[in-house]
Structures are given as structure tokens and as C-alpha cells.
Design an enzyme around this catalytic site. Structure first.
Site, short mmCIF file in Angstrom:
data_model
loop_
_atom_site.label_atom_id
_atom_site.label_comp_id
_atom_site.label_asym_id
_atom_site.label_seq_id
_atom_site.Cartn_x
_atom_site.Cartn_y
_atom_site.Cartn_z
N HIS A 48 0.81 -1.34 0.01
CA HIS A 48 -0.06 -0.07 -0.05
C HIS A 48 0.93 1.23 0.08
O HIS A 48 2.07 0.99 0.29
CB HIS A 48 -1.01 0.04 1.25
N ASP A 52 5.29 10.44 2.89
CA ASP A 52 6.38 10.86 3.52
C ASP A 52 5.91 11.62 4.61
O ASP A 52 5.43 12.75 4.53
CB ASP A 52 7.19 11.72 2.67
N GLU A 53 6.03 11.38 6.25
CA GLU A 53 5.48 11.95 7.29
C GLU A 53 6.92 12.29 7.91
O GLU A 53 7.64 12.00 8.29
CB GLU A 53 4.96 10.76 8.26
N GLU A 70 4.80 0.70 0.13
CA GLU A 70 5.65 -0.27 1.05
C GLU A 70 5.08 -1.66 0.91
O GLU A 70 3.91 -2.10 0.92
CB GLU A 70 5.58 0.35 2.49
N ARG A 94 9.67 -2.69 6.48
CA ARG A 94 9.31 -2.55 5.06
C ARG A 94 10.03 -2.09 4.13
O ARG A 94 11.41 -1.32 4.57
CB ARG A 94 8.23 -1.40 5.22
N HIS A 109 9.50 -0.39 11.95
CA HIS A 109 8.71 0.00 13.11
C HIS A 109 9.73 -0.29 14.69
O HIS A 109 9.22 0.31 15.67
CB HIS A 109 7.47 -1.03 13.45
P1 2AM Z 1 2.17 -0.51 8.24
O1 2AM Z 1 1.12 -0.24 7.11
O2 2AM Z 1 3.32 -0.98 7.46
O3 2AM Z 1 1.70 -1.56 9.38
C1 2AM Z 1 -1.93 2.93 11.02
O4 2AM Z 1 -1.31 3.83 11.55
C2 2AM Z 1 -0.85 2.19 10.02
O5 2AM Z 1 -0.30 3.30 9.31
C3 2AM Z 1 0.28 1.28 10.59
O6 2AM Z 1 0.06 0.13 10.42
C4 2AM Z 1 1.47 1.59 9.65
O7 2AM Z 1 2.27 0.71 9.17
C5 2AM Z 1 1.01 2.84 8.79
N1 2AM Z 1 2.01 3.83 8.71
C6 2AM Z 1 2.94 4.40 9.44
N2 2AM Z 1 3.48 5.28 8.85
C7 2AM Z 1 3.38 5.37 7.50
C8 2AM Z 1 3.61 6.10 6.59
N3 2AM Z 1 4.40 6.96 6.52
N4 2AM Z 1 2.74 5.84 5.45
C9 2AM Z 1 1.99 5.00 5.28
N5 2AM Z 1 1.49 4.08 6.32
C10 2AM Z 1 2.19 4.25 7.50
#
Ligand code: 2AM
Length: 124
Positions: A48, A52-53, A70, A94, A109
């Protein structure tokens, strides 16, 4: 965030917590994710989009503004494949890539500031 295209694969081992990945393991995970996208196959919703956070403080050396995707990268040479009849945890790590399979980063994580957050893996 920085942009330079394309980013080459790491020359050495990438370390996510206590998991270590070679460039060929990274390539295998990217190829599996791209194959799944091309087949419209999304086991347990992977790949999915990866966003970029700023709070995650990860430098994405990829082109422009994405989109990036990812997909789980698994220890011990496993390739992630989860179906409703065969659930497999995506684990902690990931790989991030473009739809055409350009490498962006390996993130985890493990050690992130929040449960759902990510940090870059060492040497990625
Ligand atoms: P994940 O999809 O690999 O598990 C809920 O907060 C979900 O957001 C988490 O399960 C997490 O990872 C996902 N997440 C965290 N940071 C993210 C990011 N920068 N972009 C997309 N998904 C993210």
C-alpha cells in the site's frame, strides 16, 4: 525529504532492529511487491501507499513526490504472502519503492517513536 533519482541499492547490509538484509533480499522484496501490484494481488493490503511523514524523519531519496509503496521485507529470505486462509504477520520491516520498482528506503517499526511509526533502517 530529499530527492535524487534513481537511488542505488545499499552496497552493504541493512539492519532493522536485529534483522539484517542484503541488497539481493531487498531486490527480492521489491520484485515481489511490484509483481503483486501488477497482478492486482494485495495480500492483507500490501503493498500500500507509503506517505512521507515529517514526524518519521526518514529521508526518501526518491523521485519527486511519489507515489511510493511499502511492502513487508521478511527475515531469513522469506517473501511475504498472506491470504485469509494463510495469515502471515507482516512483521516490523518494510521496503519502500516506486510502482516501477525503483528503490527508495528500508524502514522499520522497531525503535520508532510511536507504535505505528517508522524509522529508517541502518545502512539503507
Ligand atoms: P504499516 O502499514 O506497515 O503497518 C496505521 O497507523 C498504519 O499506518 C500502521 O499500521 C503503519 O504501518 C502505517 N504507517 C505508518 N507510517 C506510515 C507512513 N509514513 N505511510 C503509510 N503508512 C504508514
Amino acid at each position: 525529504m530529499a530527492a535524487s533519482l534513481p537511488r542505488s541499492l545499499p552496497s552493504g547490509t541493512v539492519t532493522c532492529g536485529s534483522n539484517k538484509y542484503t541488497a539481493s533480499a531487498i531486490t527480492a522484496a521489491i520484485n515481489a511487491g511490484v509483481d503483486d501490484m501488477n497482478s492486482d494481488y494485495y495480500p492483507d493490503n500490501y503493498p500500500h501507499q507509503y506517505y512521507d511523514e515529517a514526524s518519521e524523519d526518514i529521508t526518501l531519496y526518491c523521485s519527486g513526490s511519489g507515489p511510493w509503496y511499502e511492502f513487508p521485507i521478511m527475515p531469513n529470505g522469506k517473501i511475504y504472502d498472506s491470504t485469509s486462509s494463510n495469515y502471515v504477520s507482516p512483521g516490523t520491516d518494510r521496503v519502500i519503492f516506486t510502482a516501477s520498482g525503483t528503490y527508495c528506503a528500508v524502514v522499520t517499526h522497531t525503535g520508532a517513536a510511536s507504535y505505528d511509526g517508522f524509522v529508517a533502517c541502518k545502512g539503507d
